[in-house]
Write an enzyme that holds these catalytic residues in place. Structure first.
Site, mmCIF file in Angstrom:
data_model
loop_
_atom_site.group_PDB
_atom_site.id
_atom_site.type_symbol
_atom_site.label_atom_id
_atom_site.label_comp_id
_atom_site.label_asym_id
_atom_site.label_seq_id
_atom_site.Cartn_x
_atom_site.Cartn_y
_atom_site.Cartn_z
ATOM 1 N N GLY A 189 -86.778 41.679 -25.649
ATOM 2 C CA GLY A 189 -85.732 42.461 -24.992
ATOM 3 C C GLY A 189 -84.675 41.596 -24.325
ATOM 4 N N ASP A 190 -85.103 40.450 -23.801
ATOM 5 C CA ASP A 190 -84.125 39.551 -23.162
ATOM 6 C C ASP A 190 -83.113 39.060 -24.202
ATOM 7 O OD1 ASP A 190 -86.039 37.999 -24.444
ATOM 8 O OD2 ASP A 190 -86.501 36.736 -22.698
ATOM 9 N N ALA A 191 -83.646 38.662 -25.370
ATOM 10 C CA ALA A 191 -82.762 38.162 -26.430
ATOM 11 C C ALA A 191 -81.713 39.207 -26.820
ATOM 12 C CB ALA A 191 -83.585 37.759 -27.653
ATOM 13 N N TRP A 194 -79.151 39.270 -24.126
ATOM 14 C CA TRP A 194 -78.325 38.045 -24.175
ATOM 15 C C TRP A 194 -77.254 38.166 -25.266
ATOM 16 C CZ3 TRP A 194 -80.417 37.799 -19.979
ATOM 17 C CH2 TRP A 194 -81.537 37.100 -19.582
#
Ligand code: UDP
Ligand code: MG
Length: 428
Positions: A189-191, A194
């Site tokens: 989810g972070d990717a 980003w």
């Protein structure tokens, strides 16, 4: 208005979440607000968190999410989206419950952003500690910075970023929310966020380690690694709690320690999986003594035998399939140790299925959970189909390699070949 908003997502990490919070409290820059977004953690975890909530800079929210709803969104993304809307800091920064900021992290990042008004996003180096169950460090490595990044996804960690609030609003205007909480993004989810940020501005490196992240056997990445999309019938699984479940189809049934023994399960076969995956399986009746009274409740993929009767049966689809002779029993690598003794009365009450013959072709319906090899490919039988299975998945599913059955291509060809048991996501 505080300078920095820190969003800490928390779920069942009582051993480490306290240190994550403390790492914020000991920041040299004091002008921050901390949002602790707790995803309905267990009591142990909540007890730890409660010790800190009196600090006026700390805001505590409990999602009260029901376990059977957990898999429907990428939970931490949903929590972060909520927190961003509640927060007021000029800069936004993320933290997880098994990561610790170094005490100068906020100061260094804020200083950099105040000096470079044209830069919106910074990221730092991270120290990763690989730990065992008791959190003892097995090895460590540095996740390095890689210059100015226009493609930061899968390079920069969740906990190594700070960005201006203003750029989050640009994301919101374009995408309708901040983080994408589609459950397909659980593993990265972070990717995904980003990438959204990087549509507008690149990520600038700060050449310093500013946080330490733990990777243990219970981190999502590890539990999820090489896990096939569909868990084969008859797999024993556990999530973060100590409860053990038997999986069949999309259903899970809790099984007591006592019954594991009575049903002659091999305790080495229990697979740890992420809670959201576990809870995705609908819960049905617990496996307890009552299964010996109601044949329909008796678990499948078990061997049964009645006293005074030589025949051994394999339970599949709630029917008993007679294993035609000793040679057949051996061929399919059934184990004497796993035979459950039942009364002849009980055995009779189970409807008959098609017997299991020595000849795989004659057997018509594939016995479940046969691990077969032909050429250099492995297959697992499940729901009357052969599914190709990678060695890594065999290992993840704790399938016994000493029970691999060599079969001929001609035998394989008589059955449908199903979807390969392929893992969903690679390790980051
Ligand atoms: N998390 C959550 N709800 C859940 C599971 C996890 O909010 O049902 C949060 C967890 O507290 C953590 C983040 O998601 O902040 C990432 O989880 P984890 O540390 O297990 O994953 P990994 O570090 O392996 O990526
Ligand atoms: Mg983590």
């Amino acid at each position: 208005m505080p300078k920095v908003t820190i969003i800490l997502t928390s779920y069942n990490k009582p051993q480490t979440v306290g240190d994550s919070i403390k790492s914020v409290l000991s920041q040299t820059l004091k002008d921050w607000e901390l949002f602790i977004m707790d995803d309905a953690s267990n009591e142990d975890t909540q007890k730890v968190i409660k010790q800190y909530v009196d600090d006026p800079r700390i805001h505590y929210y409990n999602s009260n999410i029901k376990d059977n709803e957990r898999y429907k969104t990428t939970r931490y993304a949903a929590l972060i989206n909520q927190a961003i809307l509640l927060s007021t800091g000029e800069y936004i920064s993320y933290l997880t419950d098994d990561t610790f900021y170094l005490s100068n992290r906020l100061e260094v990042m804020v200083q950099f952003l105040e000096l470079h008004l044209d830069i919106d996003i910074v990221y730092s180096k991270q120290k990763v500690n690989i730990v065992d169950k008791e959190l003892r460090i097995i090895s460590e490595r540095i996740r390095d910075t890689r210059g100015v990044l226009r493609q930061p996804q899968n390079i920069v960690d969740h906990c190594s970023v700070m960005h201006r609030r203003s750029i989050a609003h640009k994301v919101y205007n374009k995408y309708g929310d901040f983080w994408d909480d589609d459950p397909a993004n659980w593993h990265n989810g972070d990717a995904v966020f980003w990438r959204r940020l990087a549509v507008f501005e690149p990520f600038y490196p700060i050449e310093e380690v500013l946080d330490i992240s733990l990777k243990g056997p219970n981190s999502f990445q590890n539990m999820n690694a090489y896990l096939p999309e569909k868990i084969p019938n008859g797999t024993l699984v556990k999530g973060l709690s100590s409860k053990i479940y038997l999986i069949e189809g999309q259903i899970r049934r809790e099984i007591t320690k006592e019954m594991l023994e009575k049903l002659k399960y091999n305790m080495k076969m229990i697979v740890t999986i992420p809670d959201p995956v576990l809870f995705k399986h609908r819960e049905e009746d617990v496996i307890d003594e009552s299964i010996f009274l109601e044949p329909k409740k008796f678990p499948n993929q078990r061997l049964v035998q009645a006293k005074e009767d030589e025949s051994i049966y394999y339970i599949q689809n709630n029917k008993k399939r007679r294993i035609i002779n000793k040679k057949t029993f051996k061929k399919y690598r059934f184990s004497e140790k796993e035979i459950v003794q039942v009364s002849s009365f009980f055995l009779e009450a189970i409807p008959d299925g098609i017997p299991i013959y020595l000849n795989l072709v004659k057997t018509i319906i594939l016995p479940d959970r046969l691990l077969c090899k032909t050429g250099n490919k492995y297959y697992l039988s499940n729901d009357n189909k052969f599914h190709e299975i990678h060695l890594k998945v065999i290992k993840k599913m704790k399938l016994p390699m000493d029970k691999v059955i060599q079969i001929k291509r001609s035998e394989l060809c008589n059955y449908a070949v199903g979807k390969p048991l392929q893992w969903m996501y690679q390790l980051k």
